[in-house]
Write a protein that holds these residues in place. Sequence first.
Motif, PDB file in Angstrom:
ATOM      1  N   ALA A  11       0.739  -1.291  -0.100  1.00  0.00           N
ATOM      2  CA  ALA A  11      -0.104   0.053  -0.138  1.00  0.00           C
ATOM      3  C   ALA A  11       0.718   0.771   0.445  1.00  0.00           C
ATOM      4  O   ALA A  11       2.081   0.862   0.436  1.00  0.00           O
ATOM      5  N   LEU A  12       0.691   2.127  -1.001  1.00  0.00           N
ATOM      6  CA  LEU A  12       1.454   3.522  -1.200  1.00  0.00           C
ATOM      7  C   LEU A  12       0.420   4.604  -1.186  1.00  0.00           C
ATOM      8  O   LEU A  12      -0.927   4.862  -1.800  1.00  0.00           O
ATOM      9  N   TYR A  58      -5.305  19.092  -1.241  1.00  0.00           N
ATOM     10  CA  TYR A  58      -6.278  18.906  -1.673  1.00  0.00           C
ATOM     11  C   TYR A  58      -7.141  17.643  -1.817  1.00  0.00           C
ATOM     12  O   TYR A  58      -7.595  17.169  -1.308  1.00  0.00           O
ATOM     13  N   GLY A  59      -6.315  16.721  -0.921  1.00  0.00           N
ATOM     14  CA  GLY A  59      -6.334  15.487  -0.097  1.00  0.00           C
ATOM     15  C   GLY A  59      -5.450  14.294  -0.859  1.00  0.00           C
ATOM     16  O   GLY A  59      -3.899  14.507  -0.343  1.00  0.00           O
ATOM     17  N   ALA A  60      -5.597  12.618  -0.737  1.00  0.00           N
ATOM     18  CA  ALA A  60      -4.551  12.362  -0.760  1.00  0.00           C
ATOM     19  C   ALA A  60      -5.107  10.794  -2.080  1.00  0.00           C
ATOM     20  O   ALA A  60      -6.030  10.421  -1.890  1.00  0.00           O
ATOM     21  N   LEU A  61      -4.112  10.055  -2.533  1.00  0.00           N
ATOM     22  CA  LEU A  61      -4.033   8.697  -3.358  1.00  0.00           C
ATOM     23  C   LEU A  61      -3.658   7.733  -2.296  1.00  0.00           C
ATOM     24  O   LEU A  61      -2.837   7.706  -1.444  1.00  0.00           O
ATOM     25  N   LEU A  62      -4.290   6.810  -3.388  1.00  0.00           N
ATOM     26  CA  LEU A  62      -4.265   5.584  -2.134  1.00  0.00           C
ATOM     27  C   LEU A  62      -3.861   4.366  -3.147  1.00  0.00           C
ATOM     28  O   LEU A  62      -4.758   4.308  -4.539  1.00  0.00           O
ATOM     29  N   ALA A  63      -2.725   3.569  -4.002  1.00  0.00           N
ATOM     30  CA  ALA A  63      -2.167   2.599  -4.121  1.00  0.00           C
ATOM     31  C   ALA A  63      -2.048   1.283  -3.725  1.00  0.00           C
ATOM     32  O   ALA A  63      -1.607   1.446  -2.706  1.00  0.00           O
ATOM     33  N   THR A  74       7.588   4.914  -5.422  1.00  0.00           N
ATOM     34  CA  THR A  74       7.032   5.764  -4.980  1.00  0.00           C
ATOM     35  C   THR A  74       6.942   7.213  -5.439  1.00  0.00           C
ATOM     36  O   THR A  74       6.191   7.301  -5.468  1.00  0.00           O
ATOM     37  N   ASP A  75       8.620   7.406  -6.556  1.00  0.00           N
ATOM     38  CA  ASP A  75       9.010   8.661  -6.807  1.00  0.00           C
ATOM     39  C   ASP A  75       8.277   8.901  -7.635  1.00  0.00           C
ATOM     40  O   ASP A  75       7.432  10.219  -7.801  1.00  0.00           O
ATOM     41  N   THR A  76       7.737   8.091  -8.484  1.00  0.00           N
ATOM     42  CA  THR A  76       6.624   8.406  -9.715  1.00  0.00           C
ATOM     43  C   THR A  76       5.127   8.758  -9.581  1.00  0.00           C
ATOM     44  O   THR A  76       4.934   9.792  -9.750  1.00  0.00           O
ATOM     45  N   VAL A  77       4.476   8.682  -8.568  1.00  0.00           N
ATOM     46  CA  VAL A  77       3.409   8.310  -7.667  1.00  0.00           C
ATOM     47  C   VAL A  77       3.784   9.760  -7.122  1.00  0.00           C
ATOM     48  O   VAL A  77       2.563  10.279  -7.414  1.00  0.00           O
ATOM     49  N   LEU A 116       3.151  12.100  -9.942  1.00  0.00           N
ATOM     50  CA  LEU A 116       2.044  12.114 -10.224  1.00  0.00           C
ATOM     51  C   LEU A 116       0.677  12.942  -9.489  1.00  0.00           C
ATOM     52  O   LEU A 116       0.040  13.358  -9.415  1.00  0.00           O
ATOM     53  N   ALA A 117       0.317  12.763  -7.819  1.00  0.00           N
ATOM     54  CA  ALA A 117       0.329  12.745  -6.322  1.00  0.00           C
ATOM     55  C   ALA A 117       0.145  14.081  -6.802  1.00  0.00           C
ATOM     56  O   ALA A 117      -0.430  15.275  -7.404  1.00  0.00           O
ATOM     57  N   ARG A 118       1.650  14.923  -7.459  1.00  0.00           N
ATOM     58  CA  ARG A 118       1.724  17.280  -7.640  1.00  0.00           C
ATOM     59  C   ARG A 118       1.101  17.089  -8.836  1.00  0.00           C
ATOM     60  O   ARG A 118       0.668  17.847  -8.746  1.00  0.00           O
TER      61      ARG A 118
END
Length: 431
Positions: A134-135, A146-151, A163-166, A169-171
């Motif tokens: 989980a990340l 603004y929120g958070a993503l969960l992968a 992790t850096d790529t995710v 994408l979040a930013r």
Amino acid sequence: MSNEDDPDRNRDRDAAGHADLTARLRTVEEAAERIGTTLDEQTTCAELSRILCRHLCDAAAVDLLDEEGTGARSRSPAALRRVATAGLVKVLEARLPDEDPERPDGGALPMRALAEGRPVTATATLPGGRSAGALSAPLRADGRRYGALLALRAGGSFTADETDTVHFLARLTAGRLAHARRYAAVQRTAMDLQRALLAEPGKPHPNLELATRYLPSGSSALVGGDWFETVRLHYGRTLLVMGDVMGHGLDAAVDMNAYRSHLRYVASTDLPPHRVLRQLDTAVAGDEARRPATCLLARVDPARGIAAFASAGHLPPAVFSREGVAGLVEVPVGPPLGTGAGGYELVTRTLTSEETLLMFTDGLVERRGEDIDVSLSRLARIRLPAGAGVTQVLDEVLLRLDGLHAEDDVAVLAARLRHHPGTGAAAPVEL
């Protein structure tokens, strides 16, 4: 020979690293193109979750803070709401460490990512007892949350590069959300400006009942230049005004206000409607920056039961009888204001206290690809309940013509005489 000195092993390692870098670049390029294709937040978050599942995980979710919770001081877990998911449903059912099933915020991991301002990883438990990586990464931009993503990935964890790529994408997504909210704020300001301009038309004389509505187009976020106004004149008369500045946006709203202010000044001289339009057209024609506008004037005289009309490129008004039957008033149509051509004519007709005058902008009747005569005939065919009040007439017309879903902004005004015999001095009518 050590592994470090093995040319084949080094070559394979370099090739694998190059392939990983190429894959990451392709993911980033695709994300830049496919995330934020609209200004809708939910669509943007759905695009992010799909990109994640396509390249980096088996399931993804995006949780957003309510807009009032985007500031740095907002820490309430209850503010998170899930707006988008993608991937395998069973994986999304994984239980995260320290997760409270009663909480609607997607679990502790997204809140940790928000609180720490960086990606966090953990091991989740899938239904059946299998583990999953989980990340979670915060959606942050311009110092705002603004929120958070969960992968989630079944059977494996995320590498440092992933992790850096995710995180990137979040930013990227947060930047798109920030842009969408800034745009929405500007549009709200523009709409508030126009509503403020239209909310308080001048008060008509007490001998006139009045109802007005302004409906922004549902198909466009841009404000237009539709407006209405009433101006008190001498001897109990009232000038009713309906106008439409060409175009949309703040420039149209600013021009609308300029037309409205200038018309008030000219109308205060108590000139007949066609001469008011002539003076207004001459004044506006000298300003090349001012957009053209259509305008319909109706000077209502309750003491005589007369209405005098003049039109600058505007659609004709309608009059509803006591029985609810509509009829269009044939008003000679002059050029729009701002052309400098002039040529406006006056037409009068009787108006009783049992009739309702309806003035409107073209958004009420016009339909794309349809001749305007067909559009006007649709209005003329409307039959309303007998004895309907002014507000009911206005609301029924908007309902019958589906004004809430019009392709353009709609401004509409309904008026009816309150005739009080023996009141009000007679005055000569200048034509």
